[in-house]
Design a protein around this motif. Structure first.
Motif, PDB file in Angstrom:
ATOM      1  N   VAL A   8     -71.488 -10.149 -35.719  1.00  0.00           N
ATOM      2  CA  VAL A   8     -71.887  -9.044 -36.147  1.00  0.00           C
ATOM      3  C   VAL A   8     -70.817  -8.107 -35.987  1.00  0.00           C
ATOM      4  O   VAL A   8     -70.425  -7.522 -36.896  1.00  0.00           O
ATOM      5  N   ARG A   9     -69.806  -7.720 -34.518  1.00  0.00           N
ATOM      6  CA  ARG A   9     -69.137  -6.847 -34.313  1.00  0.00           C
ATOM      7  C   ARG A   9     -68.107  -7.325 -35.083  1.00  0.00           C
ATOM      8  O   ARG A   9     -67.599  -5.851 -35.313  1.00  0.00           O
ATOM      9  N   ASP A  10     -67.669  -8.583 -35.108  1.00  0.00           N
ATOM     10  CA  ASP A  10     -66.942  -8.825 -35.512  1.00  0.00           C
ATOM     11  C   ASP A  10     -66.316  -8.198 -37.125  1.00  0.00           C
ATOM     12  O   ASP A  10     -65.396  -7.965 -38.296  1.00  0.00           O
ATOM     13  N   LEU A  11     -68.140  -8.144 -38.289  1.00  0.00           N
ATOM     14  CA  LEU A  11     -68.202  -8.052 -40.095  1.00  0.00           C
ATOM     15  C   LEU A  11     -67.876  -6.664 -38.993  1.00  0.00           C
ATOM     16  O   LEU A  11     -66.972  -5.443 -40.448  1.00  0.00           O
ATOM     17  N   ARG A  12     -68.499  -5.722 -38.899  1.00  0.00           N
ATOM     18  CA  ARG A  12     -68.703  -4.719 -38.240  1.00  0.00           C
ATOM     19  C   ARG A  12     -67.263  -3.842 -38.435  1.00  0.00           C
ATOM     20  O   ARG A  12     -66.741  -2.667 -38.833  1.00  0.00           O
ATOM     21  N   ARG A  13     -66.531  -4.459 -37.411  1.00  0.00           N
ATOM     22  CA  ARG A  13     -65.000  -4.386 -37.551  1.00  0.00           C
ATOM     23  C   ARG A  13     -64.318  -3.446 -38.478  1.00  0.00           C
ATOM     24  O   ARG A  13     -63.154  -3.301 -38.774  1.00  0.00           O
ATOM     25  N   HIS A  14     -64.911  -5.407 -38.669  1.00  0.00           N
ATOM     26  CA  HIS A  14     -63.944  -5.202 -40.215  1.00  0.00           C
ATOM     27  C   HIS A  14     -63.694  -4.563 -40.986  1.00  0.00           C
ATOM     28  O   HIS A  14     -63.122  -4.273 -41.902  1.00  0.00           O
ATOM     29  N   ASN A  15     -65.470  -4.082 -41.347  1.00  0.00           N
ATOM     30  CA  ASN A  15     -65.288  -2.801 -42.413  1.00  0.00           C
ATOM     31  C   ASN A  15     -64.975  -2.013 -42.502  1.00  0.00           C
ATOM     32  O   ASN A  15     -64.453  -1.181 -43.230  1.00  0.00           O
ATOM     33  N   ARG A  16     -64.737  -1.172 -40.924  1.00  0.00           N
ATOM     34  CA  ARG A  16     -64.141  -0.015 -39.983  1.00  0.00           C
ATOM     35  C   ARG A  16     -63.189  -0.048 -40.822  1.00  0.00           C
ATOM     36  O   ARG A  16     -62.684   1.090 -41.387  1.00  0.00           O
ATOM     37  N   SER A  17     -62.587  -0.957 -40.551  1.00  0.00           N
ATOM     38  CA  SER A  17     -61.044  -1.356 -41.079  1.00  0.00           C
ATOM     39  C   SER A  17     -60.566  -0.988 -42.129  1.00  0.00           C
ATOM     40  O   SER A  17     -59.560  -0.481 -42.816  1.00  0.00           O
ATOM     41  N   LEU A  18     -61.126  -1.915 -43.428  1.00  0.00           N
ATOM     42  CA  LEU A  18     -61.208  -2.103 -44.019  1.00  0.00           C
ATOM     43  C   LEU A  18     -60.966  -0.987 -44.697  1.00  0.00           C
ATOM     44  O   LEU A  18     -60.255   0.118 -45.420  1.00  0.00           O
ATOM     45  N   LEU A  19     -62.563   0.229 -44.649  1.00  0.00           N
ATOM     46  CA  LEU A  19     -62.290   1.809 -45.323  1.00  0.00           C
ATOM     47  C   LEU A  19     -61.394   2.747 -44.672  1.00  0.00           C
ATOM     48  O   LEU A  19     -60.603   3.144 -45.290  1.00  0.00           O
ATOM     49  N   LEU A  20     -61.078   2.602 -43.383  1.00  0.00           N
ATOM     50  CA  LEU A  20     -60.465   3.938 -42.273  1.00  0.00           C
ATOM     51  C   LEU A  20     -58.720   3.010 -43.037  1.00  0.00           C
ATOM     52  O   LEU A  20     -58.077   4.146 -43.429  1.00  0.00           O
ATOM     53  N   LEU A  52     -67.882   6.741 -39.229  1.00  0.00           N
ATOM     54  CA  LEU A  52     -66.365   7.368 -39.182  1.00  0.00           C
ATOM     55  C   LEU A  52     -66.273   8.304 -39.502  1.00  0.00           C
ATOM     56  O   LEU A  52     -65.620   9.845 -38.318  1.00  0.00           O
ATOM     57  N   GLY A  53     -67.313   9.204 -40.149  1.00  0.00           N
ATOM     58  CA  GLY A  53     -67.664  11.203 -39.870  1.00  0.00           C
ATOM     59  C   GLY A  53     -68.418  11.462 -38.799  1.00  0.00           C
ATOM     60  O   GLY A  53     -68.170  12.471 -37.709  1.00  0.00           O
ATOM     61  N   ASP A  54     -69.019  10.939 -37.655  1.00  0.00           N
ATOM     62  CA  ASP A  54     -69.992  11.233 -37.146  1.00  0.00           C
ATOM     63  C   ASP A  54     -69.099  10.965 -35.780  1.00  0.00           C
ATOM     64  O   ASP A  54     -68.875  11.858 -34.348  1.00  0.00           O
ATOM     65  N   GLU A  55     -67.251  10.053 -36.204  1.00  0.00           N
ATOM     66  CA  GLU A  55     -67.233   9.807 -34.641  1.00  0.00           C
ATOM     67  C   GLU A  55     -65.667  10.919 -35.197  1.00  0.00           C
ATOM     68  O   GLU A  55     -64.817  11.180 -34.005  1.00  0.00           O
ATOM     69  N   ARG A  56     -65.817  11.893 -36.176  1.00  0.00           N
ATOM     70  CA  ARG A  56     -64.973  12.677 -36.299  1.00  0.00           C
ATOM     71  C   ARG A  56     -63.064  11.879 -36.467  1.00  0.00           C
ATOM     72  O   ARG A  56     -61.888  12.640 -36.472  1.00  0.00           O
ATOM     73  N   LEU A  57     -63.349  10.453 -36.727  1.00  0.00           N
ATOM     74  CA  LEU A  57     -62.617  10.170 -37.754  1.00  0.00           C
ATOM     75  C   LEU A  57     -62.302  10.816 -39.105  1.00  0.00           C
ATOM     76  O   LEU A  57     -60.617  10.446 -39.333  1.00  0.00           O
ATOM     77  N   ILE A  58     -62.974  10.478 -40.043  1.00  0.00           N
ATOM     78  CA  ILE A  58     -63.262  11.381 -41.284  1.00  0.00           C
ATOM     79  C   ILE A  58     -63.298  12.475 -41.718  1.00  0.00           C
ATOM     80  O   ILE A  58     -64.363  12.544 -40.666  1.00  0.00           O
ATOM     81  N   THR A  59     -62.581  13.124 -42.447  1.00  0.00           N
ATOM     82  CA  THR A  59     -63.675  14.444 -42.726  1.00  0.00           C
ATOM     83  C   THR A  59     -63.571  14.506 -44.264  1.00  0.00           C
ATOM     84  O   THR A  59     -62.744  13.848 -45.389  1.00  0.00           O
TER      85      THR A  59
END
Length: 411
Positions: A8-20, A52-59
């Motif tokens: 699940v952690r791998d999938l989460r990292r992949h999704n975050r990486s893809l969108l970011l 990502l918004g909560d972490e202030r990475l995106i706005t």
């Protein structure tokens, strides 16, 4: 061999990486566009972008009208999330630059280096340059994601990062360890300068949009970044791209690497100037190599000797480019580096003609040859993209969350 189980952690990292990554390179984009472009479900996009918004990475970056519904909110990577530094350790000087996350340049410092600088001198200039760019901008090191460094040699990645640069006398120099001993506490990323220039041109410059390209660096030394299907080719030990040390003339001119007939011995700035001195019978005016090279280019319209030397150089460079075309079949070749840009501005038609005369006709007809668009900052800019690339690849899950933001590595 059994395949690695995806967690699940791998999938989460992949999704975050893809969108970011999609937002970084193609944003601003709406959540609807992100879902269409990535193939992720609307629910996944909504959850991950909220995180990502909560972490202030995106706005948020404004709104766009939708077909019949409410306006869609546009998202982008927040340039203020963090800063990155890029360092170009060249053969004649060190350049240190500071950027925000959108790669807006905030400060630049340059320090000269003696010929064939020892590692300790280079480290001293890097640490001094970093202190200066932080002080001039008022940016605290805690807001810096990392420092990328481009070096004039091959980089052996491993438990210890070792730099092999025979042209400046460096043999297995543990550059990261030396910088850490000198007090640099930030994450450090080191790569060959031609490769960092290549990444900069592919991300932001003349290589953008190409999947198969070669980005050439021509200065005191000569190198290249070979990009195949969007990825820089590194070889088994990361030394791929030493184009300057491919042989263009068997038993030819002695090269600084100790071999003979290398391309660098014919198109590297020092080699071109040496050929001009021999033909002219006397030294060239100018306080350093770049000034002398400029004087040679300026003399060409009035001097048959200068014109002949430059015409020969264009021929050698074109033949070297033809080798790249025949070997790698790129869609685009980009010429960079201070000497490459200077030669190209004056002789690009000659270089193209020489490449066409030596390359196979069909692949040559499919290749464009052009100048880099990022100028003399390309190596440092590309170096600064190294910590950015790490951030995008990891989906920022390896980073400490910003103050007040949730732990980005929480399950």
């Amino acid at each position: 061999m059994a395949s690695k189980r995806t967690t699940v952690r791998d999938l989460r990292r992949h999704n975050r990486s893809l969108l970011l990554s999609k937002l970084y390179f193609d944003g601003p984009l709406s959540r609807h566009e992100l879902s269409q472009l990535t193939g992720l479900s609307a629910a996944t996009v909504s959850n991950v972008t909220a995180e990502l918004g909560d972490e202030r990475l995106i706005t948020e970056a404004g709104q766009v009208e939708s077909d019949g519904g409410r306006p869609r909110v546009l998202l982008r990577v927040d340039p203020a999330y963090g800063h990155v530094a890029g360092v170009d350790i060249g053969e004649t000087g060190v350049k240190v630059e500071l950027f925000d996350l959108a790669m807006n340049r905030l400060a630049t410092v340059e320090h000269p280096l003696p010929k064939a600088p020892d590692p300790a001198t280079a480290v001293e200039q890097v640490t001094s340059g970093l202190r200066e760019v932080f002080a001039s901008t008022g940016i605290d090191e805690s807001g810096v994601l990392g420092v990328g460094i481009g070096v004039p040699g091959t980089v052996e990645q491993g438990a210890r990062v070792l730099v092999h640069a025979p042209t400046v006398g460096w043999d297995a120099v543990p550059l990261v360890a030396l910088l850490e001993e000198a007090g640099v506490a930030l994450p450090l990323f080191v790569d060959n300068g031609a490769k960092t220039q290549g990444q900069a041109e592919m991300w932001f410059g003349a290589g953008r949009g190409a999947r198969h390209a070669v980005i050439a660096l021509i200065g005191s030394g000569v190198g290249a970044a070979v990009v195949t299907d969007g990825t820089t080719y590194r070889g088994s030990t990361s030394s791929a791209g030493e184009w300057g040390h491919t042989t263009i003339a068997y038993g030819g001119q002695e090269c600084r690497c100790g071999s003979h007939g290398c391309l660098e011995a014919y198109i590297g700035a020092g080699a071109v100037l040496a050929r001009y001195r021999r033909a002219r019978g006397k030294d060239i005016t100018g306080e350093d190599e770049q000034a002398q090279f400029s004087a040679l280019l300026a003399a060409a319209p009035k001097s048959k000797t200068a014109a002949r030397v430059l015409d020969e150089t264009a021929g050698y460079l074109g033949a070297g480019i033809a080798n790249l075309i025949n070997l790698f079949n790129p869609e685009r070749i980009v010429i960079g580096g201070w000497a490459g840009l200077a030669l190209g501005e004056q002789l690009l038609p000659n270089i193209r003609a020489a490449a066409g005369a030596h390359a196979l006709r069909h692949p040559f007809s499919q290749t464009s040859i052009q100048l880099g668009s990022l100028g003399l900052d390309a190596v440092a800019t590309g170096a600064a993209t190294l910590p950015v690339a790490d951030l995008l690849e990891q989906g920022a899950t390896s980073r400490i969350a910003k103050p007040g933001a949730p732990d980005s590595d929480a399950a």
